[in-house]
Design an enzyme around this catalytic site. Structure first.
Site, PDB file in Angstrom:
ATOM      1  N   HIS A   1       0.797  -1.230   0.000  1.00  0.00           N
ATOM      2  CA  HIS A   1       0.000   0.000   0.000  1.00  0.00           C
ATOM      3  C   HIS A   1       0.832   1.284   0.000  1.00  0.00           C
ATOM      4  O   HIS A   1       0.287   2.360  -0.237  1.00  0.00           O
ATOM      5  CB  HIS A   1      -0.931   0.034   1.208  1.00  0.00           C
ATOM      6  CG  HIS A   1      -1.999  -1.010   1.197  1.00  0.00           C
ATOM      7  ND1 HIS A   1      -2.854  -1.181   0.134  1.00  0.00           N
ATOM      8  CD2 HIS A   1      -2.331  -1.955   2.121  1.00  0.00           C
ATOM      9  CE1 HIS A   1      -3.680  -2.184   0.409  1.00  0.00           C
ATOM     10  NE2 HIS A   1      -3.390  -2.663   1.602  1.00  0.00           N
TER      11      HIS A   1
ATOM     12  N   ASP B   1      -3.630 -10.836  -1.956  1.00  0.00           N
ATOM     13  CA  ASP B   1      -4.084 -10.253  -0.697  1.00  0.00           C
ATOM     14  C   ASP B   1      -5.546  -9.830  -0.831  1.00  0.00           C
ATOM     15  O   ASP B   1      -6.001  -9.488  -1.919  1.00  0.00           O
ATOM     16  CB  ASP B   1      -3.209  -9.034  -0.382  1.00  0.00           C
ATOM     17  CG  ASP B   1      -3.369  -8.506   1.025  1.00  0.00           C
ATOM     18  OD1 ASP B   1      -4.408  -7.884   1.307  1.00  0.00           O
ATOM     19  OD2 ASP B   1      -2.459  -8.695   1.846  1.00  0.00           O
TER      20      ASP B   1
ATOM     21  N   HIS C   1      -6.809  -7.139   0.107  1.00  0.00           N
ATOM     22  CA  HIS C   1      -6.849  -5.713  -0.219  1.00  0.00           C
ATOM     23  C   HIS C   1      -6.155  -5.470  -1.568  1.00  0.00           C
ATOM     24  O   HIS C   1      -5.143  -6.103  -1.872  1.00  0.00           O
ATOM     25  CB  HIS C   1      -6.132  -4.893   0.854  1.00  0.00           C
ATOM     26  CG  HIS C   1      -6.724  -5.036   2.227  1.00  0.00           C
ATOM     27  ND1 HIS C   1      -6.365  -6.066   3.072  1.00  0.00           N
ATOM     28  CD2 HIS C   1      -7.623  -4.287   2.901  1.00  0.00           C
ATOM     29  CE1 HIS C   1      -7.042  -5.937   4.210  1.00  0.00           C
ATOM     30  NE2 HIS C   1      -7.803  -4.869   4.128  1.00  0.00           N
TER      31      HIS C   1
ATOM     32  N   ASP D   1      -5.303 -12.604   4.340  1.00  0.00           N
ATOM     33  CA  ASP D   1      -6.387 -11.943   5.047  1.00  0.00           C
ATOM     34  C   ASP D   1      -7.750 -12.126   4.382  1.00  0.00           C
ATOM     35  O   ASP D   1      -8.749 -11.566   4.841  1.00  0.00           O
ATOM     36  CB  ASP D   1      -6.086 -10.454   5.242  1.00  0.00           C
ATOM     37  CG  ASP D   1      -5.586  -9.778   3.986  1.00  0.00           C
ATOM     38  OD1 ASP D   1      -5.455 -10.448   2.947  1.00  0.00           O
ATOM     39  OD2 ASP D   1      -5.296  -8.566   4.037  1.00  0.00           O
TER      40      ASP D   1
END
Length: 380
Positions: free
Chosen positions: A132, A168, A170, A257
């Site tokens: 990120h 992931d 995200h 996640d």
């Protein structure tokens, strides 16, 4: 050539505070699990080096790196902290921030060098995967974006065409936008739709600009997506992307996640998916990238019930060891079960007694299939 595993206890020092959900103890637990099961030996482990400032500047702006240095020594104003994203609840400043982040970046670059210098075909460096971070701003638990730096390092130093695969939960926004106008790094991210989840990006229509148009691929899946739907659209789409791009090397961020027990997301994957995902990527690397694969970590915030077992599968996949069944090693259970405030797993596979059936399964599966069809239309 044998696969190698980058690890040092120094990597555990990337830590915001005692209550922050990003906890690198998950990395130590994964390593201990693999050692206890005799899947990881001392000769497999390579100590990471520290990334140089020049290497960090391959992606990050000089004023941002300077701010990170000063933030780690409390020599920065509140206004600057705010401007550089270093005083948020997600990504607050911490002591010696630059030095500790440089070690984490260095671990990923150590993996890249091992592969490019023919020390191994495949390397796991699970400390990294901080996807990120932006060129000039911290975001989402990520200060320096080691994944983007590794891709750029492979591109600049070794003249590699890099396929970046991000599984992931995200969206890998920081990596995508670093290479958004380039055509020699292709970014692929399958993630929970941004309608419900940080960072809110990763739409199918985010395809790159200028030379990079068509070299950014996103598969946003619906909340509560389960194993079968996820694996079906992932395997089919990533095969198409790899065939079209023809990479020299693959960099894979293995966030775990999307697991149904993770507290930060709304997906419903189980250990079935995390046995399969790294094996799918491993096969893609063998078929399209001459076996070259750098496997990084990523998200994963249930460190007791999820991360060690799921990340262990990354190493087992690149070593081509079958996924183990049955009970976890007694030494691992005895060491960590007393520390856990949650029901501690004792077997490699999930106990699904707490898994809740999703009433919208057919609708979710159909919507995910529509996303796949749209991607196929763009790519084929």
């Amino acid at each position: 050539m044998n696969a190698l595993y980058v690890y040092s206890d120094e990597l555990l020092k990337y830590r915001f505070n005692d209550t922050h959900p990003f906890n690198q103890m998950r990395l130590k637990m994964t390593t201990d699990l693999l050692k206890s099961a005799n899947f990881l030996n001392d000769e497999d482990i390579v100590q990471p080096r520290v990334a140089t400032e020049e290497e960090i500047l391959l992606v990050h702006k000089p004023d941002y790196v300077d701010a990170v240095k000063r933030a780690g020594h409390n020599e920065i104003s509140e206004k600057e902290l705010e401007n550089f994203g270093l005083n948020t609840e997600d990504t607050p400043q911490f002591e010696n921030m630059h030095e500790k982040c440089s070690m984490l970046v260095g671990a990923s670059l150590t993996g890249a060098d091992l592969i490019m210098n023919n020390k191994a075909k495949k390397v796991a460096s699970l400390a990294g995967g901080l996807h990120h971070g932006f060129t000039g701003k911290a975001s989402g638990f990520c200060v320096y974006n080691d994944a983007a730096i590794a891709c750029q390092y492979l591109r600049v130093k070794y003249n590699q065409r890099v396929l970046y695969i991000d599984t992931d939960a995200h969206h890998g926004d920081g990596v995508q936008f670093t290479f958004y106008d380039m055509n020699d790094v292709m970014t692929y991210s399958i993630h929970e739709t941004g309608r419900y989840l940080f960072p809110g990006t990763g739409l199918v229509t985010e395809r790159g600009v200028d030379l990079g148009f068509g070299f950014s691929v996103n598969l946003p899946v619906d909340a509560f997506t389960e194993d079968d739907s996820f694996l079906q659209i992932f395997e089919e789409s990533v095969e198409i992307v790899a065939r079209q791009f023809n990479p020299d090397i693959i960099v894979h961020v293995n966030g775990v996640d999307a697991h149904y027990r993770d507290p930060m997301t709304h997906l419903s994957l189980t250990s079935k998916s995390y046995e399969e995902i790294p094996r799918i990527v491993n096969k893609i690397a063998d078929k399209y990238a001459n076996g070259k694969l750098l496997a990084l970590g990523g998200g994963g915030y249930n460190i007791w019930q999820v991360v060690p077992r799921m990340w262990a599968q990354v190493w087992l996949a690149i070593k081509e060891i079958d996924s183990p069944k049955g009970k976890l090693p007694e030494a691992f259970i005895e060491k960590y079960q007393p520390l856990s405030k949650l029901d501690f797993p004792i077997e490699w596979e999930d106990d699904l007694s707490d898994y809740k059936d999703i009433p919208r399964r057919d609708e979710i599966t159909e919507r995910n299939a529509m996303v796949l069809d749209r991607i196929k239309m763009y790519l084929e």
